[in-house]
Design an enzyme around this catalytic site. Structure first.
Site, PDB file in Angstrom:
ATOM      1  CE  LYS A 266      -4.353   1.166   2.308  1.00 53.20           C
ATOM      2  NZ  LYS A 266      -5.098   1.019   3.555  1.00 53.20           N
TER       3      LYS A 266
HETATM    4  O1  G3P Z   1      -7.690   1.891   5.230  1.00 55.77           O
HETATM    5  C1  G3P Z   1      -8.020   3.164   4.809  1.00 55.77           C
HETATM    6  C2  G3P Z   1      -9.407   3.659   5.114  1.00 55.77           C
HETATM    7  O2  G3P Z   1     -10.344   2.651   4.912  1.00 55.77           O
HETATM    8  C3  G3P Z   1      -9.551   4.444   6.385  1.00 55.77           C
HETATM    9  O3  G3P Z   1     -10.883   4.584   6.815  1.00 55.77           O
HETATM   10  O4  G3P Z   1     -12.573   5.163   8.525  1.00 55.77           O
HETATM   11  O5  G3P Z   1     -10.168   5.830   8.884  1.00 55.77           O
HETATM   12  O6  G3P Z   1     -11.549   6.967   7.170  1.00 55.77           O
HETATM   13  P1  G3P Z   1     -11.300   5.699   7.899  1.00 55.77           P
END
Ligand code: G3P
Length: 219
Positions: free
Chosen positions: A87
């Protein structure tokens, strides 16, 4: 549509895997820190533990922001298991790193994508997945799903192989809407996946079936 779980929590990953609908896992440095995983060796071992549970791609994020360091880090991550997807953040050195990894046959997930232009660049560089963060766009009163729509149009126009991985999914309506728009993958929390199960008429219908069966068997 592929279902990924967005967590580094091994119990939740096992629960989703046992449900039989899991296609992969995404993690990020914040999710790893949330599980208290620190130190290079522990982090690598944790990724290996995740790979041992799931039958699909496992995104492991590089910490470096400089091209040479990203390559070193990404190659070490990719060596852990064939399931590892490196990633990489959507920054200039990240785009260069994605290009390098794609020529070496290493799978990549371009993360922190918030615009169609960024998604176009990631696809041009040969990313395996692109991760538009729909929840975070909604958080700032913009339309995360509209971004998925735009990327779908662009990728279909040119038959890009890069898969749209809807990230920052917060609830089951996000999952459904992503499915309607044609996101290839969604990654979300276990609660959002399990919420797809729920309908009050299912619960009341089942309660009725069981009580009718009980009554009939007593006659
Ligand atoms: O893994 C990246 C992403 O899914 C993060 O999500 O909920 O922290 O905005 P969030």
């Amino acid at each position: 549509m592929k279902f990924f779980i967005d967590t580094a929590n091994l119990e939740q990953i096992k629960e989703a895997q046992d449900l039989g609908v899991l296609d992969g896992v995404t993690t990020n440095p914040s999710l790893m820190a949330k599980e208290g995983i620190t130190g290079e060796e522990n982090i690598l071992n944790h990724y290996k533990a995740i790979c041992d549970i799931v039958d699909g791609d496992v995104s492991a994020e590089v910490i470096s922001t400089n091209y040479e360091e990203m390559i070193k880090e990404g190659e070490a991550l990719a060596k852990l298991d064939d399931k590892i997807v490196v990633k990489v953040p959507m920054i200039k050195d990240g785009v260069k790193a994605i290009k390098y990894f794609s020529t070496k046959g290493i799978k990549t997930n371009c993360t922190l994508v918030f615009s169609a232009g960024q998604a176009l660049l990631a696809a041009k560089a040969g990313a395996t997945y692109v991760s538009p963060f729909i929840g975070r766009l909604d958080d700032i009163s913009t339309d995360g799903l509209a971004l998925i729509d735009e990327i779908r149009l662009i990728y279909d126009n040119y038959a890009f192989d890069t898969q749209i991985l809807a990230a920052s999914v917060r609830h089951s309506a996000h999952i459904l809407n992503c499915a309607k728009i044609g996101a290839d993958v969604m990654t979300g929390p276990l609660a959002a996946i399990l919420a797809l199960l729920k309908h009050p008429l299912t619960d009341s219908g089942l309660a009725q079936f069981l009580s009718d069966h009980e009554k009939a068997s007593k006659k």
